[in-house]
Design a protein around this motif. Structure first.
Motif, PDB file in Angstrom:
ATOM      1  N   PHE A  90       2.950   9.190 -13.411  1.00 21.95           N
ATOM      2  CA  PHE A  90       1.847   9.424 -14.536  1.00 21.95           C
ATOM      3  C   PHE A  90       1.505   7.934 -15.051  1.00 21.95           C
ATOM      4  O   PHE A  90       0.199   7.732 -15.376  1.00 21.95           O
ATOM      5  N   ARG A  91       2.567   7.003 -15.457  1.00 21.93           N
ATOM      6  CA  ARG A  91       1.836   5.639 -15.821  1.00 21.93           C
ATOM      7  C   ARG A  91       0.990   4.854 -14.886  1.00 21.93           C
ATOM      8  O   ARG A  91      -0.097   4.400 -15.493  1.00 21.93           O
ATOM      9  N   PRO A  92       1.210   4.814 -13.692  1.00 20.79           N
ATOM     10  CA  PRO A  92       0.180   4.084 -12.812  1.00 20.79           C
ATOM     11  C   PRO A  92      -1.362   4.842 -12.885  1.00 20.79           C
ATOM     12  O   PRO A  92      -2.137   4.097 -12.895  1.00 20.79           O
ATOM     13  N   LEU A  93      -1.245   6.292 -12.980  1.00 21.67           N
ATOM     14  CA  LEU A  93      -2.431   6.844 -12.974  1.00 21.67           C
ATOM     15  C   LEU A  93      -3.011   6.575 -14.441  1.00 21.67           C
ATOM     16  O   LEU A  93      -4.276   6.331 -14.484  1.00 21.67           O
ATOM     17  N   ALA A  99      -7.986   0.894 -16.739  1.00 29.25           N
ATOM     18  CA  ALA A  99      -8.491  -0.476 -16.089  1.00 29.25           C
ATOM     19  C   ALA A  99      -9.019  -0.417 -14.989  1.00 29.25           C
ATOM     20  O   ALA A  99      -9.310  -1.213 -14.416  1.00 29.25           O
ATOM     21  N   ASP A 100      -9.426   0.584 -14.337  1.00 28.65           N
ATOM     22  CA  ASP A 100     -10.103   0.626 -13.145  1.00 28.65           C
ATOM     23  C   ASP A 100      -9.368  -0.082 -12.090  1.00 28.65           C
ATOM     24  O   ASP A 100     -10.015  -0.936 -11.572  1.00 28.65           O
ATOM     25  N   SER A 101      -7.904   0.222 -11.989  1.00 26.74           N
ATOM     26  CA  SER A 101      -7.101  -0.661 -11.092  1.00 26.74           C
ATOM     27  C   SER A 101      -6.720   0.037  -9.961  1.00 26.74           C
ATOM     28  O   SER A 101      -6.424   1.213  -9.841  1.00 26.74           O
ATOM     29  N   SER A 102      -7.437  -0.597  -8.516  1.00 29.51           N
ATOM     30  CA  SER A 102      -7.238   0.071  -7.395  1.00 29.51           C
ATOM     31  C   SER A 102      -5.853   0.205  -7.058  1.00 29.51           C
ATOM     32  O   SER A 102      -5.121   0.824  -6.312  1.00 29.51           O
ATOM     33  N   SER A 182     -10.829   1.397  -2.150  1.00 33.61           N
ATOM     34  CA  SER A 182     -10.191   1.380  -0.988  1.00 33.61           C
ATOM     35  C   SER A 182      -8.961   0.617  -1.138  1.00 33.61           C
ATOM     36  O   SER A 182      -8.636  -0.155  -1.760  1.00 33.61           O
ATOM     37  N   MET A 183      -8.021   0.363   0.258  1.00 37.32           N
ATOM     38  CA  MET A 183      -7.070  -0.206   0.013  1.00 37.32           C
ATOM     39  C   MET A 183      -7.286  -1.638   0.139  1.00 37.32           C
ATOM     40  O   MET A 183      -6.329  -2.354  -0.629  1.00 37.32           O
ATOM     41  N   THR A 184      -8.326  -2.012   0.554  1.00 39.19           N
ATOM     42  CA  THR A 184      -8.747  -3.524   0.458  1.00 39.19           C
ATOM     43  C   THR A 184      -8.952  -3.958  -0.996  1.00 39.19           C
ATOM     44  O   THR A 184      -8.273  -5.140  -1.398  1.00 39.19           O
ATOM     45  N   ARG A 185      -9.534  -3.141  -1.802  1.00 40.01           N
ATOM     46  CA  ARG A 185      -9.674  -3.585  -3.337  1.00 40.01           C
ATOM     47  C   ARG A 185      -8.084  -3.861  -3.867  1.00 40.01           C
ATOM     48  O   ARG A 185      -7.881  -4.571  -4.773  1.00 40.01           O
ATOM     49  N   ALA A 186      -7.340  -2.725  -3.520  1.00 39.46           N
ATOM     50  CA  ALA A 186      -5.878  -2.877  -4.176  1.00 39.46           C
ATOM     51  C   ALA A 186      -5.029  -4.071  -3.658  1.00 39.46           C
ATOM     52  O   ALA A 186      -4.484  -4.726  -4.318  1.00 39.46           O
ATOM     53  N   GLN A 187      -5.416  -4.560  -2.190  1.00 40.46           N
ATOM     54  CA  GLN A 187      -4.823  -5.829  -1.777  1.00 40.46           C
ATOM     55  C   GLN A 187      -5.367  -6.904  -2.341  1.00 40.46           C
ATOM     56  O   GLN A 187      -4.689  -8.004  -2.645  1.00 40.46           O
ATOM     57  N   GLY A 193      -3.401 -11.065  -8.598  1.00 40.77           N
ATOM     58  CA  GLY A 193      -2.558 -10.861  -9.677  1.00 40.77           C
ATOM     59  C   GLY A 193      -3.240 -10.276 -10.897  1.00 40.77           C
ATOM     60  O   GLY A 193      -2.644 -10.091 -11.908  1.00 40.77           O
ATOM     61  N   LEU A 194      -4.215  -9.739 -10.429  1.00 35.43           N
ATOM     62  CA  LEU A 194      -5.381  -8.986 -11.631  1.00 35.43           C
ATOM     63  C   LEU A 194      -4.794  -7.830 -11.882  1.00 35.43           C
ATOM     64  O   LEU A 194      -4.763  -7.396 -13.208  1.00 35.43           O
TER      65      LEU A 194
END
Length: 234
Positions: A90-93, A99-102, A182-187, A193-194
């Motif tokens: 829940f906290r990650p969601l 924060a619009d965090s991929s 996408s996974m690329t944004r998460a990477q 470190g964003l």
């Protein structure tokens, strides 16, 4: 934002243990997504309540002639899975929408998928595993109908939770993919470190604006996508 005080879980002031998280959906989540986040938080509470009911069912199971190990395991699952489910998915969601965090979206998808598998196993109800699921409940009707009826309540709750969790996983995934995530944004967030940058998060909190088209996500350095409408579950 510097004056925020952790408020979750809500604990009496006299307790030495203090709240671990700050949660304020109306303040931190854009209005367009507040309803969805509230519903998912409600789903977490329903799951925690189901684990509580499962303990009661296992007591009835034990009283009707079942193994005491089921009660022990059910208590362990309550103590373990209730707080861990809040912290791990829940906290990650919550942070992902805040924060619009991929990166946090990906963390949610991975952990929540495992959670769905876990609840499915609990719904099946393998005897000896401390969950009053379908197999254990149906089999126990041959030994003690009264206990089995109590167990059936947990079985139905687990079934409902499994269906709702699957629906949430599909819903959020469609929203994220529809926004170009996408996974690329998460990477990229991981390597730069964003995902853990406190100054960036604070800047985002202070940059929430209202436009003629309606509320938008906090304005972070990366472009903020427009998620599909989530006014309904499906």
């Amino acid at each position: 934002m510097g004056d925020r005080v952790n408020n979750f879980p809500p604990l009496p002031p006299f307790m030495r243990i203090k709240s671990c998280f700050y949660q304020n959906i109306e303040e931190e989540i854009p209005e367009l997504y507040q309803q969805l986040v509230k519903r998912i938080f409600t789903l977490w509470m329903i799951y925690s309540g189901t684990l509580c009911m499962n303990v009661i069912s296992c007591v009835a199971w034990w009283a009707g002639g079942g193994s005491a190990a089921n009660f022990g395991f059910s208590l362990l699952w309550l103590i373990l899975f209730s707080p861990c489910s809040y912290t791990c998915w829940f906290r990650p969601l919550y942070k992902a929408f805040r924060a619009d965090s991929s990166f946090n979206f990906m963390a949610f998808f991975f952990i929540f998928f495992l959670q769905c598998l876990l609840v499915l196993i609990q719904t099946i109800g393998i005897p000896g595993w401390g969950t009053s699921g379908w197999i254990a409940t149906v089999m126990f009707f041959n030994y003690n109908v009264g206990s089995a009826i109590v167990m059936l309540i947990s079985t139905l709750l687990f079934t409902v939770v499994t269906a709702l969790m699957a629906l949430v996983l599909i819903k959020v995934h469609r929203m994220y993919r529809g926004s170009g995530g996408s996974m690329t944004r998460a990477q990229e967030e991981w390597t730069t470190g964003l995902w853990k940058s406190a100054p960036v998060r604070e800047a985002g909190f202070n940059a929430v604006t209202q436009t003629a088209q309606g509320p938008s996500l906090p304005q972070y350095p990366a472009a903020v996508p427009s998620y599909p409408d989530n006014s309904h579950w499906g």
